[in-house]
Motif scaffolding. Structure first.
Motif, PDB file in Angstrom:
ATOM      1  N   GLU A  34       0.912  -1.041   0.013  1.00  9.17           N
ATOM      2  CA  GLU A  34      -0.038   0.032   0.104  1.00  9.17           C
ATOM      3  C   GLU A  34       0.813   1.074   0.177  1.00  9.17           C
ATOM      4  OE1 GLU A  34      -3.857   0.934   2.385  1.00  9.17           O
ATOM      5  OE2 GLU A  34      -1.829   0.747   3.667  1.00  9.17           O
ATOM      6  N   ASN A  35       1.881   1.291   0.892  1.00  6.38           N
ATOM      7  CA  ASN A  35       2.654   2.500   0.922  1.00  6.38           C
ATOM      8  C   ASN A  35       3.482   2.620  -0.192  1.00  6.38           C
ATOM      9  OD1 ASN A  35       2.090   3.436   3.549  1.00  6.38           O
ATOM     10  ND2 ASN A  35       3.391   1.983   4.427  1.00  6.38           N
TER      11      ASN A  35
ATOM     12  N   ALA B 184       1.264   4.030  -2.931  1.00 11.23           N
ATOM     13  CA  ALA B 184       0.944   5.322  -2.412  1.00 11.23           C
ATOM     14  C   ALA B 184       2.023   6.428  -3.021  1.00 11.23           C
ATOM     15  CB  ALA B 184       0.772   5.507  -1.139  1.00 11.23           C
ATOM     16  N   LEU B 185       3.385   6.032  -3.255  1.00 13.33           N
ATOM     17  CA  LEU B 185       4.352   6.969  -3.665  1.00 13.33           C
ATOM     18  C   LEU B 185       4.006   7.591  -5.067  1.00 13.33           C
ATOM     19  CD1 LEU B 185       7.571   4.714  -2.949  1.00 13.33           C
ATOM     20  CD2 LEU B 185       6.557   6.687  -1.746  1.00 13.33           C
ATOM     21  N   GLY B 186       2.967   6.877  -5.989  1.00 11.70           N
ATOM     22  CA  GLY B 186       2.617   7.324  -7.271  1.00 11.70           C
ATOM     23  C   GLY B 186       1.894   8.519  -6.977  1.00 11.70           C
TER      24      GLY B 186
ATOM     25  N   LEU C  26       2.835  11.084  -5.147  1.00  7.67           N
ATOM     26  CA  LEU C  26       3.524  12.184  -4.699  1.00  7.67           C
ATOM     27  C   LEU C  26       3.785  13.378  -5.452  1.00  7.67           C
ATOM     28  CD1 LEU C  26       7.062  10.184  -3.706  1.00  7.67           C
ATOM     29  CD2 LEU C  26       5.548  11.574  -2.095  1.00  7.67           C
TER      30      LEU C  26
ATOM     31  N   THR D 136       1.037  15.861  -4.193  1.00  7.24           N
ATOM     32  CA  THR D 136       0.962  16.246  -2.762  1.00  7.24           C
ATOM     33  C   THR D 136       2.173  17.183  -2.392  1.00  7.24           C
ATOM     34  OG1 THR D 136       2.350  14.384  -1.972  1.00  7.24           O
ATOM     35  CG2 THR D 136       0.176  14.126  -1.728  1.00  7.24           C
TER      36      THR D 136
ATOM     37  N   PRO E 176      -1.274  13.528   1.675  1.00  6.61           N
ATOM     38  CA  PRO E 176      -2.569  12.926   0.749  1.00  6.61           C
ATOM     39  C   PRO E 176      -3.781  12.992   1.247  1.00  6.61           C
ATOM     40  CG  PRO E 176      -0.829  11.393   0.857  1.00  6.61           C
ATOM     41  CD  PRO E 176      -0.385  12.428   1.866  1.00  6.61           C
TER      42      PRO E 176
ATOM     43  N   TRP F  89      -6.077   8.905  -1.434  1.00  2.00           N
ATOM     44  CA  TRP F  89      -6.188   7.386  -0.976  1.00  2.00           C
ATOM     45  C   TRP F  89      -7.335   6.557  -1.739  1.00  2.00           C
ATOM     46  CZ3 TRP F  89      -2.612   5.138   1.280  1.00  2.00           C
ATOM     47  CH2 TRP F  89      -1.681   5.779   1.995  1.00  2.00           C
TER      48      TRP F  89
ATOM     49  N   SER G 184      -0.577   7.411 -10.497  1.00  2.00           N
ATOM     50  CA  SER G 184      -0.032   8.934 -10.626  1.00  2.00           C
ATOM     51  C   SER G 184      -1.276   9.385 -11.730  1.00  2.00           C
ATOM     52  CB  SER G 184       1.281   8.868 -11.495  1.00  2.00           C
ATOM     53  OG  SER G 184       2.350   8.433 -10.429  1.00  2.00           O
TER      54      SER G 184
ATOM     55  N   ILE H  97       4.147  10.774   3.368  1.00  2.00           N
ATOM     56  CA  ILE H  97       2.903  10.363   2.827  1.00  2.00           C
ATOM     57  C   ILE H  97       1.661  10.145   3.603  1.00  2.00           C
ATOM     58  CG2 ILE H  97       2.031   8.152   1.835  1.00  2.00           C
ATOM     59  CD1 ILE H  97       4.104   8.736  -0.017  1.00  2.00           C
TER      60      ILE H  97
ATOM     61  N   ARG I 159       9.463  13.678   1.253  1.00  2.00           N
ATOM     62  CA  ARG I 159       8.871  13.408   0.197  1.00  2.00           C
ATOM     63  C   ARG I 159       9.986  12.869  -0.866  1.00  2.00           C
ATOM     64  NH1 ARG I 159       6.779  17.006  -2.287  1.00  2.00           N
ATOM     65  NH2 ARG I 159       5.296  16.024  -3.591  1.00  2.00           N
TER      66      ARG I 159
ATOM     67  N   LEU J 136       8.978  11.133 -10.775  1.00  2.00           N
ATOM     68  CA  LEU J 136       7.792  11.837  -9.758  1.00  2.00           C
ATOM     69  C   LEU J 136       7.988  12.989  -9.535  1.00  2.00           C
ATOM     70  CD1 LEU J 136       7.746   8.484  -7.510  1.00  2.00           C
ATOM     71  CD2 LEU J 136       6.050   9.441  -9.070  1.00  2.00           C
TER      72      LEU J 136
END
Lengths: 257, 289, 334
Positions: free
Chosen positions: A95-96, A99-101, A103, A106, A112, A117, A156, C2, C214, C229
């Motif tokens: 999951e984490n 979640a980087l996608g 970034l 944010t 986020p 989410w 992303s 995050i 980040r 990214l």
């Protein structure tokens, strides 16, 4: 406008020309396979589109904007990149990692949101990773890891997905899983540029094919147009077997010349 | 005047005898004295004839720790190394009992005459050292005079003895403090102060945390101005704002609560100890008001 | 950063609470016993009593410096590990602290500090900056574990011997004793002047490092993906270099080298952060404060009379961890 245009692109490192004068475009909703022998410059071309490679000539436009001018953050929202193999330096949970996608969406002061989410959860669901979401990525199999990388990339919400050999090292089933994910992406109007070595998969599943050899673009077009037995055999310098199954034709590298 | 022949002979014999006595005297007492310890340097300057000294340590050049920096300039300095001493060919080498031990060992092996001196940790210790050195170099009278001079100041009858004794702590760089069985302690006591550190530390010297000094809150902090001109963390402790606050002032000098007694007066045992005593007596009177 | 999830949040609250407890303990620790209520009332008292002076001028700056320096060391360790993607990276091990000490020593014993006091933290910062750049030059920023450690060992021993050389050549005879302070670290008898001297650069350094969270998360996926990214790798590098130089440089310039805090703390807290380097930053900052406070209390508890050096305690706690990590990474290297 979500078209990707590569125009007159050349890359040289030192005296050596890695890529010379590459021109092509990718429309939205299109899946493009990028093939060519080892060392033909496929990865360099992909890195050039991502803005990771210094160009000696030419331009790349993504979504109508020159990547040299557009901000890195805007570019990150346009394109997602899955590198070959891929690494996770720390054993994050699935999951984490996915979640980087998010970034690019944010900042240090805006973590986020619930919407972010939701997108992360959707990406996890889409890639069939729901049951794995709390697992550490260090414990995943190759097929699972490939899907995690894919989920991270699509979280992303890119208009263009760039994937460097996402199906290398995968068994046929997991390979088709990834291909299906790419096709689903295209069905939602996104485009994908994928580096591959599997000629039959390229021929069967991709809308268009770009063939590189020695840093030059030697062919671009639909698989049927460009992937003729003789041309492929000459490009890769091997004998090719061509066949028919269920009224679809396929090719297969057969033996060394 | 013409003397009778036998008289002449007798005179001649007398002369021979005197010359013999004289020369044997000169021969017995050392003519080339080298010192490889700061404290024996200082004693030499006080007792020996200047022309008998051939080398002293480089430390004697430092006006902060030496009482005779100008005189020291006339001599060849050494760094307590055997090599520096050997080629000077001294007939007496003065050394500290606990310093330059390897040099002392080598020099003794090479057959040099070495006199090792205990560092004085009491006024009696100073007397002993003066007496010993003055006898060694054939100047007992000078030694006796020196001892008399010190004894006069440290006469028990001269001891300040008031009902109210101000409290004092010696506090030098790094919090170095002195207690029982130290020369400084004896001087402090003789000046009519009580050294309240002596019950707080284990040996005759120790490092006292700044906090303990402030908790003890003595009437007088005795320190030295040693090496204030070149920076060190050790010396910076004496500039700690807490010390400034306890003494109520920014600069420590000349404030009733802080006595600055130069290190050279009492880091070695010699007659300059009387200067330390005189200064502390003055402070005692000031603080006791 | 995050997601500051429940686990990380809970631990942060716990660590902050612990900081308060340890701060009070730190204030109550010293050669003279003072009851807790006296200590607390002394903090606000204006009177010039010896108790107030002890609390306000000696123990309070010491406690504040523990907090500031602990924060800098814990955070720097986590940031370096995240940036180099290497759990063995630590300001002390890779030579940053050693060079910071060298810079501070040169400035201090040359007498520059007596002219302008700000020269001391500046010296530390310059030393730290040079070491990070030197490390990049020697090992490259994405080299293997072994290369970085080797380069770090080389830089550390060079800085250590140069420090000893400068101290031996210093005009003040006490300087040679002070090798222990610089190489082993101590917070004894520091004052508010030191707090004032370092607070601004330290806070800026900490702030800079906290903004890299980040980017460090993104670097988990490698430099190319991090760049794709939207992160500017050059900018991250310079933020880290400047942040570490500020934070560690000024910390070392007033405390000497306090090793291993940056190694132990991120290692212990990594599972709580679920291995995310971003969230590990604030957690390690809080952890670093706790460890430094605890170690500095221990120093005062165990040693009667002259104090143990703080760096000895942190090294005793830290080196077993280091060995453990080396053994763990050995399997990776083979």
């Amino acid at each position: 406008m979500t078209e990707t245009i590569v125009s007159n692109l050349s890359v040289s490192i030192g005296q050596k020309d890695i890529l010379s004068n590459i021109n092509f475009s990718i429309k939205s909703g299109e899946t493009v396979g990028l093939i060519g022998p080892n060392g033909s410059g496929k990865t360099t071309l992909m890195r050039s589109i991502l803005g990771l490679q210094k160009l000696s000539k030419g331009e790349v436009f993504v979504g109508g904007e020159n990547i040299k001018i557009i901000s890195k953050n805007k570019l990150a929202k346009q394109m997602a990149f899955i590198p070959q193999g891929g690494t996770s330096e720390w054993p994050l949970t699935v999951e984490n990692l996915v979640a980087l996608g998010r970034l690019p969406y944010t900042t240090n002061f805006s973590p986020p949101s619930p919407i972010d989410w939701e997108i992360i959860q959707n990406s996890i669901d889409l890639c069939g990773l729901k049951d794995l979401s709390t697992r550490r990525v260090s414990s995943l199999s190759g097929g699972e890891w490939a899907r995690v990388c894919f989920a991270r990339a699509i979280s992303s919400e890119p208009n263009l997905l760039l994937a460097d050999e996402p199906i290398a090292f995968l068994d046929p089933k997991h390979c088709f899983q990834i291909i299906t994910l790419i096709k689903n992406l295209a069905a939602r109007g996104k485009s994908a540029l994928v580096i591959l070595h599997d000629l039959s998969i390229t021929m069967r599943f991709f809308d268009r094919v770009i063939i590189l050899k020695d840093g030059k673009l030697v062919a671009v077009g639909s698989p049927k147009e460009v992937m003729s037995e003789n041309f492929i055999a000459d490009t890769f310098e091997v004998d090719i077997l061509q066949g028919q199954a269920n009224s679809e034709s396929f090719i297969m590298p057969w033996k060394i010349r | 005047m013409r003397l009778p022949c036998n008289c002449n002979n007798i005179l001649g014999l007398w002369l021979v005898f005197l010359v013999f006595i004289f020369s044997s005297n000169v021969y017995a007492y050392p003519k080339r004295i080298a010192s490889i310890n700061l404290c024996t340097d200082q004693l030499l300057f006080e007792i020996a004839a200047p022309n008998k000294i051939i080398s002293i340590t480089y430390l004697s050049l430092d006006p902060e720790i030496s009482n005779h920096p100008k005189r020291a300039k006339k001599y060849r300095v050494n760094h307590g190394l055997a090599e520096e001493i050997v080629h000077l060919n001294p007939d007496l080498i003065l050394a500290g009992k606990y310093s330059s031990l390897s040099a002392t060992k080598i020099l003794r092996k090479l057959g040099f005459e070495i006199a090792e001196f205990e560092p004085a940790v009491s006024i009696d210790g100073i007397y002993k050292n003066i007496e010993r050195l003055s006898n060694l170099i054939g100047r007992p009278n000078i030694g006796r005079k020196l001892i008399q001079k010190i004894k006069h100041k440290f006469n028990p009858d001269n001891m300040e003895n008031h009902a109210k004794k101000p409290t004092a702590v010696i506090f030098k760089a790094r919090g170095f403090t002195l207690g029982k069985n130290s020369l400084a302690n004896e001087v402090v006591l003789h000046s009519g102060l009580t050294n309240i550190a002596q019950d707080k530390i284990r040996g005759s010297f120790d490092y006292m945390p700044l906090e303990q000094l402030i908790a003890l809150n003595p009437d007088l902090i005795i320190t030295d101005a040693f090496n204030e001109n070149s920076p060190s963390l050790s010396q910076n402790l004496l500039k700690h704002p807490a010390l400034g606050k306890i003494t109520q002032i920014g600069s420590r000098e000349n404030h009733p609560n802080v006595a600055v007694v130069p290190a050279r007066y009492w880091n070695c045992g010699n007659s300059f100890i009387t200067h330390a005593l005189a200064q502390l007596k003055n402070w005692q009177i000031k603080v006791n008001k | 950063m995050i997601k500051f999830d429940r686990k990380a949040l809970l631990w942060s609250v716990l660590l902050i609470f612990l900081i308060f407890v340890l701060s009070l303990l730190s204030l109550s620790q010293g050669p003279t016993f003072l009851p807790l209520d006296t200590i607390i009332s002394s903090l606000y008292s204006q009177a010039n009593t010896s108790t107030n002076i002890i609390i306000q001028e000696i123990r309070l700056p010491r406690t504040l410096l523990s907090i500031m320096i602990g924060a800098a060391l814990g955070l720097s360790g986590a940031a370096l590990q995240g940036y180099l993607r290497n759990p063995l990276a630590e300001p002390g091990i890779i030579g940053v602290s050693g060079c910071a000490a060298l810079g501070a020593v040169i400035v201090f014993y040359s007498g520059l500090t007596s002219i302008i006091s700000i020269a001391l933290p500046l010296g530390g910062m310059a030393g730290a900056a040079i070491s990070v750049l030197l490390l990049g030059l020697l090992a490259g920023y994405k080299s293997s574990v072994m290369t970085i450690i080797l380069a770090g060992v080389a830089i550390t021993s060079l800085a250590g011997s140069l420090t000893s050389l400068v101290l031996s050549l210093a005009p003040n005879p006490f300087a040679t004793f002070e090798i222990f302070f610089w190489l082993l670290g101590s917070l004894a008898d520091r004052s508010f002047e030191h707090v004032k001297l370092i607070v601004f650069p330290l806070v800026i350094g900490i702030g800079l490092l906290l903004t890299t969270g980040r980017a460090l998360d993104a670097l988990t996926l490698g430099e190319d993906v991090a760049s794709s990214l939207g992160f500017n790798l050059q900018r991250i590098k310079w933020t880290i270099v400047i942040g570490i130089s500020l934070a560690v440089g000024v910390a070392v310039s007033v405390s000497g080298i306090i090793g291993f805090v940056g190694l132990v703390v991120p290692h212990l807290l990594r599972p709580i952060a679920d291995f995310r380097p971003g969230i590990l930053l604030p957690l390690s900052m809080l952890g670093g404060i706790n460890l430094t406070l605890a170690a500095d209390i221990l120093v005062r508890v165990v040693s009667q009379g002259p104090e143990l050096k703080l760096g000895i305690v942190t090294a005793l706690i830290g080196s077993p961890f280091f060995l453990y990590l080396v053994i763990k990474s050995r399997s990776k290297l083979q």
